[in-house]
Motif scaffolding. Structure first.
Motif, PDB file in Angstrom:
ATOM      1  N   PRO A   1      14.140  83.721  54.853  1.00  0.00           N
ATOM      2  CA  PRO A   1      15.496  83.513  54.321  1.00  0.00           C
ATOM      3  C   PRO A   1      16.186  82.388  55.095  1.00  0.00           C
ATOM      4  N   ALA A   2      15.771  81.166  54.821  1.00  0.00           N
ATOM      5  CA  ALA A   2      16.203  80.015  55.619  1.00  0.00           C
ATOM      6  C   ALA A   2      17.714  79.799  55.563  1.00  0.00           C
ATOM      7  N   THR A   3      18.309  79.941  54.397  1.00  0.00           N
ATOM      8  CA  THR A   3      19.746  79.691  54.275  1.00  0.00           C
ATOM      9  C   THR A   3      20.540  80.669  55.135  1.00  0.00           C
ATOM     10  N   GLU A   4      20.187  81.947  55.057  1.00  0.00           N
ATOM     11  CA  GLU A   4      20.913  82.946  55.825  1.00  0.00           C
ATOM     12  C   GLU A   4      20.721  82.739  57.328  1.00  0.00           C
ATOM     13  N   LEU A   5      19.512  82.394  57.734  1.00  0.00           N
ATOM     14  CA  LEU A   5      19.263  82.166  59.155  1.00  0.00           C
ATOM     15  C   LEU A   5      19.978  80.908  59.646  1.00  0.00           C
ATOM     16  N   LEU A   6      20.014  79.863  58.825  1.00  0.00           N
ATOM     17  CA  LEU A   6      20.730  78.646  59.219  1.00  0.00           C
ATOM     18  C   LEU A   6      22.231  78.890  59.335  1.00  0.00           C
ATOM     19  N   VAL A   7      22.771  79.632  58.387  1.00  0.00           N
ATOM     20  CA  VAL A   7      24.215  79.895  58.430  1.00  0.00           C
ATOM     21  C   VAL A   7      24.572  80.771  59.620  1.00  0.00           C
ATOM     22  N   SER A   8      23.834  81.857  59.825  1.00  0.00           N
ATOM     23  CA  SER A   8      24.165  82.742  60.939  1.00  0.00           C
ATOM     24  C   SER A   8      23.919  82.055  62.280  1.00  0.00           C
TER      25      SER A   8
ATOM     26  N   ALA B   1      29.503  80.141  79.763  1.00  0.00           N
ATOM     27  CA  ALA B   1      29.476  80.974  78.563  1.00  0.00           C
ATOM     28  C   ALA B   1      28.887  80.206  77.383  1.00  0.00           C
ATOM     29  N   ALA B   2      29.143  78.897  77.306  1.00  0.00           N
ATOM     30  CA  ALA B   2      28.582  78.086  76.213  1.00  0.00           C
ATOM     31  C   ALA B   2      27.065  78.003  76.331  1.00  0.00           C
ATOM     32  N   VAL B   3      26.569  77.803  77.542  1.00  0.00           N
ATOM     33  CA  VAL B   3      25.118  77.758  77.738  1.00  0.00           C
ATOM     34  C   VAL B   3      24.499  79.098  77.379  1.00  0.00           C
ATOM     35  N   ALA B   4      25.116  80.186  77.816  1.00  0.00           N
ATOM     36  CA  ALA B   4      24.598  81.517  77.487  1.00  0.00           C
ATOM     37  C   ALA B   4      24.623  81.760  75.985  1.00  0.00           C
ATOM     38  N   GLN B   5      25.656  81.274  75.314  1.00  0.00           N
ATOM     39  CA  GLN B   5      25.754  81.428  73.854  1.00  0.00           C
ATOM     40  C   GLN B   5      24.638  80.656  73.150  1.00  0.00           C
ATOM     41  N   PHE B   6      24.390  79.424  73.576  1.00  0.00           N
ATOM     42  CA  PHE B   6      23.318  78.634  72.964  1.00  0.00           C
ATOM     43  C   PHE B   6      21.953  79.268  73.219  1.00  0.00           C
ATOM     44  N   VAL B   7      21.729  79.767  74.423  1.00  0.00           N
ATOM     45  CA  VAL B   7      20.444  80.407  74.745  1.00  0.00           C
ATOM     46  C   VAL B   7      20.272  81.675  73.917  1.00  0.00           C
ATOM     47  N   LEU B   8      21.314  82.486  73.829  1.00  0.00           N
ATOM     48  CA  LEU B   8      21.245  83.709  73.029  1.00  0.00           C
ATOM     49  C   LEU B   8      20.945  83.389  71.568  1.00  0.00           C
ATOM     50  N   THR B   9      21.580  82.364  71.033  1.00  0.00           N
ATOM     51  CA  THR B   9      21.344  81.968  69.646  1.00  0.00           C
ATOM     52  C   THR B   9      19.910  81.498  69.444  1.00  0.00           C
ATOM     53  N   ALA B  10      19.417  80.677  70.346  1.00  0.00           N
ATOM     54  CA  ALA B  10      18.048  80.175  70.217  1.00  0.00           C
ATOM     55  C   ALA B  10      17.028  81.300  70.306  1.00  0.00           C
ATOM     56  N   VAL B  11      17.232  82.225  71.233  1.00  0.00           N
ATOM     57  CA  VAL B  11      16.305  83.354  71.381  1.00  0.00           C
ATOM     58  C   VAL B  11      16.353  84.251  70.149  1.00  0.00           C
ATOM     59  N   LEU B  12      17.545  84.534  69.646  1.00  0.00           N
ATOM     60  CA  LEU B  12      17.675  85.391  68.472  1.00  0.00           C
ATOM     61  C   LEU B  12      17.009  84.770  67.249  1.00  0.00           C
ATOM     62  N   MET B  13      17.245  83.490  67.009  1.00  0.00           N
ATOM     63  CA  MET B  13      16.653  82.833  65.839  1.00  0.00           C
ATOM     64  C   MET B  13      15.133  82.715  65.978  1.00  0.00           C
TER      65      MET B  13
ATOM     66  N   GLY C   1      24.431  88.284  64.350  1.00  0.00           N
ATOM     67  CA  GLY C   1      23.007  88.516  64.594  1.00  0.00           C
ATOM     68  C   GLY C   1      22.483  89.716  63.826  1.00  0.00           C
ATOM     69  N   GLY C   2      23.298  90.756  63.710  1.00  0.00           N
ATOM     70  CA  GLY C   2      22.916  91.922  62.933  1.00  0.00           C
ATOM     71  C   GLY C   2      22.755  91.608  61.465  1.00  0.00           C
ATOM     72  N   TYR C   3      23.638  90.747  60.949  1.00  0.00           N
ATOM     73  CA  TYR C   3      23.499  90.314  59.556  1.00  0.00           C
ATOM     74  C   TYR C   3      22.184  89.576  59.359  1.00  0.00           C
ATOM     75  N   ALA C   4      21.857  88.666  60.261  1.00  0.00           N
ATOM     76  CA  ALA C   4      20.602  87.908  60.141  1.00  0.00           C
ATOM     77  C   ALA C   4      19.399  88.844  60.243  1.00  0.00           C
ATOM     78  N   TRP C   5      19.449  89.798  61.158  1.00  0.00           N
ATOM     79  CA  TRP C   5      18.360  90.763  61.313  1.00  0.00           C
ATOM     80  C   TRP C   5      18.213  91.618  60.058  1.00  0.00           C
ATOM     81  N   LEU C   6      19.341  92.019  59.463  1.00  0.00           N
ATOM     82  CA  LEU C   6      19.319  92.808  58.243  1.00  0.00           C
ATOM     83  C   LEU C   6      18.722  92.023  57.079  1.00  0.00           C
ATOM     84  N   VAL C   7      19.069  90.770  56.960  1.00  0.00           N
ATOM     85  CA  VAL C   7      18.521  89.929  55.887  1.00  0.00           C
ATOM     86  C   VAL C   7      17.015  89.780  56.044  1.00  0.00           C
TER      87      VAL C   7
END
Length: 107
Positions: free
Chosen positions: A61-68, A87-99, A37-43
């Motif tokens: 930066p669509a490629t970087e956001l898609l990859v991260s 934990a899987a649900v929390a991971q998916f929610v965290l990813t969706a919120v971050l993106m 997430g830090g890499y995506a935020w930095l990009v």
């Protein structure tokens, strides 16, 4: 012999992990989440900064956001396979919120 079958032929159901185990696994994955997430935020930040100094419109930066986002989302099926469904649900929610948050910088 199938290990999921009892002697009488009935199938053994796989029970989900406990809430504490799900929480521990999710907390153990937070360093990976922070790294990716830090890499995506930095990009996103560097791309916006560079565009602002060049007087150009910032491009997503669509490629970087898609990859991260893909790396973070790929952890979810692995957690499901290990029966850490919470934990899987929390991971998916965290990813969706971050993106969604990172994409919100582009209007």
């Amino acid at each position: 012999m199938d290990m999921d079958l009892h002697a009488d032929g009935a199938r053994e159901e796989r029970e989900p992990r406990s809430g504490g185990a799900n929480l521990l696994v999710f907390l153990a994955l937070l360093p990976l989440d922070a790294l990716v997430g830090g890499y995506a935020w930095l990009v996103v930040g560097i791309g916006g900064w560079a565009a602002a100094h060049n007087g150009a419109e910032a491009a997503v930066p669509a490629t970087e956001l898609l990859v991260s986002g893909g790396v973070l989302a790929a952890v979810g099926p692995a957690l499901c396979w290990g029966r850490y469904w919470g934990a899987a649900v929390a991971q998916f929610v965290l990813t969706a919120v971050l993106m969604a948050w990172l994409l919100s910088f582009y209007g």
